[in-house]
Enzyme design. Structure first.
Site, PDB file in Angstrom:
ATOM      1  N   CYS A 156     -26.570  -3.457  -7.829  1.00  0.00           N
ATOM      2  CA  CYS A 156     -27.674  -3.974  -7.282  1.00  0.00           C
ATOM      3  C   CYS A 156     -27.853  -4.390  -6.039  1.00  0.00           C
ATOM      4  CB  CYS A 156     -28.644  -4.908  -8.269  1.00  0.00           C
ATOM      5  SG  CYS A 156     -30.043  -4.448  -8.496  1.00  0.00           S
ATOM      6  N   ARG A 214       0.694  -1.358  -0.011  1.00  0.00           N
ATOM      7  CA  ARG A 214       0.036  -0.100  -0.110  1.00  0.00           C
ATOM      8  C   ARG A 214       1.009   1.387  -0.010  1.00  0.00           C
ATOM      9  NH1 ARG A 214      -5.130  -0.372   2.274  1.00  0.00           N
ATOM     10  NH2 ARG A 214      -4.309  -2.149   3.372  1.00  0.00           N
TER      11      ARG A 214
HETATM   12  N1  LLP Z   1       3.104  -8.930   3.362  1.00  0.00           N
HETATM   13  C1  LLP Z   1       2.245  -9.915   3.588  1.00  0.00           C
HETATM   14  C2  LLP Z   1       2.624 -11.269   4.041  1.00  0.00           C
HETATM   15  C3  LLP Z   1       0.794  -9.613   3.441  1.00  0.00           C
HETATM   16  O1  LLP Z   1       0.010 -10.541   3.849  1.00  0.00           O
HETATM   17  C4  LLP Z   1       0.653  -8.261   3.158  1.00  0.00           C
HETATM   18  C5  LLP Z   1      -0.825  -7.720   2.767  1.00  0.00           C
HETATM   19  C6  LLP Z   1       1.596  -7.195   2.591  1.00  0.00           C
HETATM   20  C7  LLP Z   1       3.014  -8.146   2.913  1.00  0.00           C
HETATM   21  C8  LLP Z   1       1.534  -5.946   2.221  1.00  0.00           C
HETATM   22  O2  LLP Z   1       1.030  -5.132   3.217  1.00  0.00           O
HETATM   23  P1  LLP Z   1       0.796  -3.594   2.721  1.00  0.00           P
HETATM   24  O3  LLP Z   1       2.204  -2.947   3.080  1.00  0.00           O
HETATM   25  O4  LLP Z   1       0.083  -3.448   1.689  1.00  0.00           O
HETATM   26  O5  LLP Z   1      -0.302  -3.054   3.985  1.00  0.00           O
HETATM   27  N2  LLP Z   1      -7.447  -5.887   1.047  1.00  0.00           N
HETATM   28  C9  LLP Z   1      -6.679  -5.042   2.175  1.00  0.00           C
HETATM   29  C10 LLP Z   1      -5.454  -5.394   2.423  1.00  0.00           C
HETATM   30  C11 LLP Z   1      -4.929  -6.563   2.693  1.00  0.00           C
HETATM   31  C12 LLP Z   1      -3.571  -6.883   2.823  1.00  0.00           C
HETATM   32  C13 LLP Z   1      -3.281  -8.182   3.092  1.00  0.00           C
HETATM   33  N3  LLP Z   1      -1.837  -8.316   3.320  1.00  0.00           N
HETATM   34  C14 LLP Z   1      -7.215  -3.571   1.905  1.00  0.00           C
HETATM   35  O6  LLP Z   1      -7.850  -3.203   0.993  1.00  0.00           O
HETATM   36  O7  LLP Z   1      -7.007  -2.909   2.667  1.00  0.00           O
END
Ligand code: LLP
Length: 413
Positions: free
Chosen positions: A342, A276
């Protein structure tokens, strides 16, 4: 910032988003700023310049092939959660030796790919270890493995994106660490190179990373005492971004790394897995207003984009900033911004104070680079939207729109 306002119009780098919308014709679409992706990646590089480290971009956040090529070109590693992500990373030119395969349900096929390409593999459970062993034996090829541990530190985030607590579905049961160490010791095809954790996503306090890192360093010591020499400390991803725009201080990559620098053991390589914070604020989701309606009490702005193209607000009840891309003079009111899908879960934002737009007005959902296009669906037979990239004053289509013909082809069986 690569997205900014001038005379009431939203710009992406040197281009007016309204001009892009007129040129693109198709709506809705995603719009990325290359400068912002580069700035976000460079922020990690700068934070880590005096540290042995691998920045592993979490491909799940956004798997657009062009963006992946840009990141691999900048030297990023990749963090993968499926065999398809592994194949895509190969196509994008990532050095797979700087790549990690995560997951609590890796299949034998996925493990075979990872072992063949020398990808670092996280051990998640007893059965996962058994599958890794089965794979290395079958291929008679060694594998470098890390053990995924749950530090049980509360990331203080939505429960759906909390992943490092004791009751998480990820990681080993810490009390069984010795069992895992013995198994690995007795297997001459497995090389234990480190430990891994991932606390969760949208984390806003560096103290959380520090608490977890301390625990992980203790685990490394236990493993060393047992005769291993782990040299990778993987603290996962999870740094939040400023979705709320409330002026709250969101830690930067430098704040994060500075908060753990003094407790990092010497001679280790730190792995960090941001998704992110690399791609989230580098895009907006561009819509057109289809119409405005009211039921007397509640007012709605209906857009052509929906939960099918951007599900985060519906799924996590999360806030993403919404604004118009052009001056709007109408009466200011409180609106729910909703799509045409919907069901009532279909909204992009609730209770937003906005001027009343006219039909066709351009509207964006901000911070839409991470987990937005990647989580889009064909619900209501909406087609996967196209993606465009701005680099200075240049606009490039980096993913064409999916068409109904693409969809119909799936039924040629
Ligand atoms: N490493 C692992 C093992 C992970 O499971 C994840 C994200 C990341 C790295 C990266 O995390 P970030 O830096 O992007 O926070 N769909 C959700 C987010 C799910 C994240 C799952 N794991 C949302 O839209 O907020």
């Amino acid at each position: 910032m690569s997205f900014y306002h001038k005379n009431g119009y939203l710009y992406c780098e040197d281009l007016k988003v309204k001009d892009i919308q007129d040129e693109v014709q198709y709506s809705p679409f995603y719009l990325y700023s290359l400068a912002q992706v580069k700035a976000n990646y460079t922020a990690y590089q700068d934070a880590l310049k005096d540290t042995n480290a691998i920045i592993g971009y979490a491909v799940k956040a956004n798997n657009n092939l062009t963006l992946l090529k840009k990141l691999s070109g900048m030297g990023s590693g990749a963090v993968l959660v499926s065999g398809n992500e592994l194949k895509l990373s190969l196509a994008a030119g990532f050095n797979l030796k700087r790549t990690i395969l995560n997951g609590n349900g890796k299949t034998l096929d996925e493990l075979a790919l990872a072992v063949e390409h020398g990808v670092l593999i996280n051990i998640d459970s007893e059965f996962d270890l058994k599958h890794i062993q089965q794979t290395t034996n079958q291929l008679n090829t060694p594998a470098n493995v890390l053990i995924r541990i749950n530090p049980d530190v509360n990331p203080e985030v939505h429960p759906y994106v909390s992943t490092g607590m004791k009751n998480s579905k990820f990681g080993i049961r810490n009390e069984k660490l010795n069992w895992f160490l013995n198994e690995i010791k007795n297997d001459n095809l497995l090389n234990l190179v480190g430990v891994h954790c991932h606390l969760g996503s949208t984390i806003k306090k560096v103290r959380i990373f520090r608490d977890a890192t301390e625990i992980m360093v203790d685990f490394m010591k236990i493993i060393e005492k047992d005769g291993f020499s782990p040299h990778y400390l993987n603290i996962g991803g999870g740094l939040g971004i400023d979705y709320d725009r409330s002026g709250e201080d969101i830690p930067s990559p430098t704040d994060l790394i500075d908060s753990i620098r003094d407790i990092l053991p010497e001679h280790i390589t730190l792995i960090i897995e941001p998704g992110r914070s690399i791609i989230g604020n580098a895009a907006v989701f561009v819509n057109r207003v289809t119409g405005v309606k009211t039921n007397g009490n509640k007012h709605f702005i209906v857009t052509d984009g929906s939960m099918a193209e951007l599900i985060r607000p519906s799924l996590y009840d999360t806030y993403q900033h919404i604004e118009f891309i052009e001056p709007v003079e109408g009466k200011i009111d409180t609106f729910d911004v909703v799509g045409p899908v919907c069901e009532s879960a279909d909204f992009l934002g609730k209770e937003r104070r906005l001027p009343t737009p006219s039909e066709g007005t351009g509207l964006v959902v901000c911070d839409a680079g991470a987990y937005c296009h990647a989580m889009s669906s064909n619900y209501n037979l909406k087609m996967s939207p196209p993606e465009y990239l701005v680099d200075g004053d240049k606009l490039t289509c980096i993913r064409r729109v999916e068409t109904l013909d693409d969809y119909l082809r799936l039924f040629d069986v």
